[in-house]
Design a protein around this motif. Structure first.
Motif, PDB file in Angstrom:
ATOM      1  N   PHE A   1       0.615  -1.192   0.000  1.00 26.42           N
ATOM      2  CA  PHE A   1       0.056  -0.023   0.112  1.00 26.42           C
ATOM      3  C   PHE A   1       0.936   1.233  -0.035  1.00 26.42           C
ATOM      4  O   PHE A   1       0.478   2.300  -0.588  1.00 26.42           O
TER       5      PHE A   1
ATOM      6  N   SER B   1      -9.790  -1.541  10.170  1.00 25.02           N
ATOM      7  CA  SER B   1     -10.599  -1.192   8.910  1.00 25.02           C
ATOM      8  C   SER B   1      -9.822  -1.817   7.706  1.00 25.02           C
ATOM      9  O   SER B   1      -8.917  -1.509   7.295  1.00 25.02           O
ATOM     10  N   SER B   2     -10.469  -3.026   6.795  1.00 17.94           N
ATOM     11  CA  SER B   2     -10.143  -3.250   5.533  1.00 17.94           C
ATOM     12  C   SER B   2      -8.477  -3.704   5.957  1.00 17.94           C
ATOM     13  O   SER B   2      -7.797  -3.688   4.921  1.00 17.94           O
TER      14      SER B   2
ATOM     15  N   ALA C   1      -3.837  -0.748  12.050  1.00 16.88           N
ATOM     16  CA  ALA C   1      -3.503  -0.729  10.620  1.00 16.88           C
ATOM     17  C   ALA C   1      -4.260   0.359  10.016  1.00 16.88           C
ATOM     18  O   ALA C   1      -4.928   0.400   8.972  1.00 16.88           O
ATOM     19  N   ALA C   2      -3.957   1.682  10.456  1.00 13.89           N
ATOM     20  CA  ALA C   2      -4.659   2.918  10.306  1.00 13.89           C
ATOM     21  C   ALA C   2      -4.462   3.384   8.827  1.00 13.89           C
ATOM     22  O   ALA C   2      -5.139   4.391   8.376  1.00 13.89           O
ATOM     23  N   GLY C   3      -3.299   2.790   8.099  1.00 17.13           N
ATOM     24  CA  GLY C   3      -3.187   3.277   6.825  1.00 17.13           C
ATOM     25  C   GLY C   3      -2.821   4.729   6.650  1.00 17.13           C
ATOM     26  O   GLY C   3      -2.181   5.454   7.457  1.00 17.13           O
TER      27      GLY C   3
ATOM     28  N   TYR D   1      -3.977   6.311  -2.217  1.00 13.33           N
ATOM     29  CA  TYR D   1      -4.904   5.616  -1.273  1.00 13.33           C
ATOM     30  C   TYR D   1      -5.673   6.672  -0.317  1.00 13.33           C
ATOM     31  O   TYR D   1      -6.810   6.496  -0.042  1.00 13.33           O
TER      32      TYR D   1
ATOM     33  N   GLU E   1       0.336   2.011  12.586  1.00 11.69           N
ATOM     34  CA  GLU E   1       0.362   1.533  11.282  1.00 11.69           C
ATOM     35  C   GLU E   1       2.010   1.164  11.032  1.00 11.69           C
ATOM     36  O   GLU E   1       2.739   1.869  11.440  1.00 11.69           O
ATOM     37  N   PRO E   2       2.180   0.099  10.458  1.00  7.38           N
ATOM     38  CA  PRO E   2       3.606  -0.441  10.301  1.00  7.38           C
ATOM     39  C   PRO E   2       4.256   0.277   8.927  1.00  7.38           C
ATOM     40  O   PRO E   2       5.498   0.416   9.051  1.00  7.38           O
TER      41      PRO E   2
ATOM     42  N   SER F   1       2.399  -2.735  14.712  1.00  7.73           N
ATOM     43  CA  SER F   1       1.795  -3.620  14.129  1.00  7.73           C
ATOM     44  C   SER F   1       0.748  -4.351  14.812  1.00  7.73           C
ATOM     45  O   SER F   1       0.696  -4.075  16.152  1.00  7.73           O
ATOM     46  N   ALA F   2      -0.293  -5.146  14.134  1.00  8.19           N
ATOM     47  CA  ALA F   2      -1.163  -5.908  15.031  1.00  8.19           C
ATOM     48  C   ALA F   2      -0.554  -6.836  16.059  1.00  8.19           C
ATOM     49  O   ALA F   2      -1.287  -7.194  17.082  1.00  8.19           O
ATOM     50  N   GLU F   3       0.660  -7.210  15.521  1.00  4.97           N
ATOM     51  CA  GLU F   3       1.259  -8.453  16.270  1.00  4.97           C
ATOM     52  C   GLU F   3       2.097  -7.738  17.472  1.00  4.97           C
ATOM     53  O   GLU F   3       2.558  -8.416  18.178  1.00  4.97           O
TER      54      GLU F   3
ATOM     55  N   THR G   1      -8.142   7.170   6.725  1.00  8.76           N
ATOM     56  CA  THR G   1      -9.360   7.333   6.235  1.00  8.76           C
ATOM     57  C   THR G   1     -10.255   7.050   7.703  1.00  8.76           C
ATOM     58  O   THR G   1     -11.206   7.874   7.849  1.00  8.76           O
TER      59      THR G   1
ATOM     60  N   TRP H   1      -4.842  -9.275   6.867  1.00 12.88           N
ATOM     61  CA  TRP H   1      -3.182  -9.149   6.748  1.00 12.88           C
ATOM     62  C   TRP H   1      -2.510  -9.804   7.985  1.00 12.88           C
ATOM     63  O   TRP H   1      -1.259  -9.778   8.045  1.00 12.88           O
ATOM     64  N   PHE H   2      -3.352  -9.882   9.153  1.00 16.12           N
ATOM     65  CA  PHE H   2      -2.616 -10.090  10.335  1.00 16.12           C
ATOM     66  C   PHE H   2      -2.195 -11.638  10.420  1.00 16.12           C
ATOM     67  O   PHE H   2      -2.904 -12.441   9.974  1.00 16.12           O
TER      68      PHE H   2
HETATM   69  C1  LIG Z   1      -6.144  -2.025   2.871  1.00 15.20           C
HETATM   70  S1  LIG Z   1      -5.102  -1.006   4.032  1.00 15.20           S
HETATM   71  C2  LIG Z   1      -6.356  -0.339   5.318  1.00 15.20           C
HETATM   72  C3  LIG Z   1      -5.775   0.980   5.706  1.00 15.20           C
HETATM   73  C4  LIG Z   1      -6.895   1.732   6.645  1.00 15.20           C
HETATM   74  N1  LIG Z   1      -7.258   0.978   7.711  1.00 15.20           N
HETATM   75  C5  LIG Z   1      -8.347   1.926   5.625  1.00 15.20           C
HETATM   76  O1  LIG Z   1      -9.459   1.523   6.022  1.00 15.20           O
HETATM   77  O2  LIG Z   1      -8.179   2.670   4.774  1.00 15.20           O
HETATM   78  C6  LIG Z   1      -4.262  -2.112   4.972  1.00 15.20           C
HETATM   79  C7  LIG Z   1      -3.218  -1.590   5.967  1.00 15.20           C
HETATM   80  O3  LIG Z   1      -2.784  -2.505   6.827  1.00 15.20           O
HETATM   81  C8  LIG Z   1      -1.553  -2.340   7.234  1.00 15.20           C
HETATM   82  N2  LIG Z   1      -1.297  -3.599   7.611  1.00 15.20           N
HETATM   83  C9  LIG Z   1      -0.485  -4.924   7.025  1.00 15.20           C
HETATM   84  N3  LIG Z   1      -0.084  -5.433   7.826  1.00 15.20           N
HETATM   85  C10 LIG Z   1      -0.300  -5.253   8.888  1.00 15.20           C
HETATM   86  C11 LIG Z   1       0.040  -5.814  10.308  1.00 15.20           C
HETATM   87  N4  LIG Z   1       0.405  -7.050  10.533  1.00 15.20           N
HETATM   88  N5  LIG Z   1      -0.344  -4.938  11.306  1.00 15.20           N
HETATM   89  C12 LIG Z   1      -0.915  -3.861  11.275  1.00 15.20           C
HETATM   90  N6  LIG Z   1      -1.161  -3.193   9.974  1.00 15.20           N
HETATM   91  C13 LIG Z   1      -0.781  -3.777   8.925  1.00 15.20           C
HETATM   92  C14 LIG Z   1      -0.969  -1.676   5.628  1.00 15.20           C
HETATM   93  O4  LIG Z   1       0.384  -1.224   5.835  1.00 15.20           O
HETATM   94  C15 LIG Z   1      -2.138  -0.939   5.167  1.00 15.20           C
HETATM   95  O5  LIG Z   1      -1.792   0.383   5.694  1.00 15.20           O
END
Ligand SMILES: C[S@@+](CC[C@H](N)C(=O)[O-])C[C@H]1O[C@@H](n2cnc3c(N)ncnc32)[C@H](O)[C@@H]1O
Length: 262
Positions: free
Chosen positions: A17, A111-112, A51-53, A24, A72-73, A94-96, A56, A116-117
């Motif tokens: 992403f 959110s979305s 995973a705030a990206g 995005y 957010e990573p 990260s979530a972990e 949004t 990935w976790f």
């Molecule tokens: C599809 S985007 C969603 C972003 C935001 N939550 C939204 O709704 O727009 C997925 C996000 O998850 C993050 N991500 C990926 N692996 C992750 C992990 N293990 N822990 C936390 N975030 C992660 C990515 O970097 C990315 O920003």
């Protein structure tokens, strides 16, 4: 120690992403207000957007909750978030491995991103930062392929990795959550589910660009990616009988789940 249970998707997709971080932030719509309200516990004073990206969802949480943390990573996604919301508490993590103390928040909203976790590690980590009785909310918000013409448009594009039919895709999300959260020793109570639909005023050009923010499209070879996005725009114009910059209403569906921490 928590047992690992990695994401079913290749790790390079989870990290894709950042390559389109600005697009995005500009193009992906937030889940509907009602969906956010449904996930948040009443009177929540501290919430984590995990995973705030590009922020949004954080932007929707900030006016509702006094203390909002965004974890957010990806550095490039965090940079867009920080620019968009200069007052937000944005943390690398990260979530972990969540950079918050135990029992820090009333709710964790994802959110979305749940897919990935590594859920074997993320579930105990999320439970750790939640107060007892706190809420885990999970949402996937996307173009509503449950609407006939949207499904015809989307499935006619090809080259997007063979997407399953919408009902099957939604069922898979629920299954992913039940497998991770409804285990005998889960720190969470039963999952509740709700769906919210809406439309967003957009144009064929923007709707095609939106497809370019999905990981499977981001990672296509450049020529293939451009061809797919042009095809998406042109077929949409043909289907709706409008020009690339004419406005129309694109349907969206937010699939939400919530569970209480015991
Ligand atoms: C599809 S985007 C969603 C972003 C935001 N939550 C939204 O709704 O727009 C997925 C996000 O998850 C993050 N991500 C990926 N692996 C992750 C992990 N293990 N822990 C936390 N975030 C992660 C990515 O970097 C990315 O920003």
């Amino acid at each position: 120690m928590a047992t690992s249970s990695p994401s079913p998707f290749p790790p390079e997709r989870a990290a894709a992403f950042g390559r389109v971080a600005e697009d995005y932030g500009r193009l992906r719509p937030a889940p509907q207000e009602e969906a956010v309200g449904w996930m948040l516990p009443e009177g929540a004073s501290a919430v984590l957007d995990l995973a705030a990206g590009a922020g949004t969802l954080t932007a929707l949480l900030a006016p509702r909750v006094p203390e909002v943390y965004a974890v957010e990573p990806d550095d490039r996604m965090r940079a867009v978030l920080a620019e968009r919301l200069p007052d937000a508490d944005v943390r690398r993590g990260s979530a972990e491995s969540i950079p918050l103390p135990d029992a820090a928040v009333d709710a964790v909203i994802v959110s979305s991103a749940w897919h990935w976790f590594d859920t074997g590690r993320a579930v105990p980590e999320i439970a750790r930062v939640l107060r007892s009785g706190g809420r885990l909310g999970i949402v996937w918000n996307g173009i509503d392929r449950g609407v006939d013409w949207v499904d015809r448009w989307s499935s006619g594009l090809g080259g997007t990795g063979g997407q399953p039919a919408p009902t099957e895709r939604w069922a898979r999300r629920g299954e992913l959550l039940r497998t991770a959260l409804e285990t005998p020793d889960s720190p969470f109570g039963a999952l509740e589910h709700a769906a919210f639909t809406t439309t967003r005023r957009t144009t064929p050009a923007e709707a095609a660009a939106l497809l370019g923010t999905y990981s499977r499209v981001i990672l296509l070879p450049e020529q293939e990616r451009r061809a797919l996005l042009a095809r998406a725009r042109d077929t949409l114009c043909a289907q709706l009988g409008i020009g690339p910059d004419d406005a129309f209403d694109l349907p969206f569906r937010a699939l939400t789940w919530r569970a209480a921490r015991s």
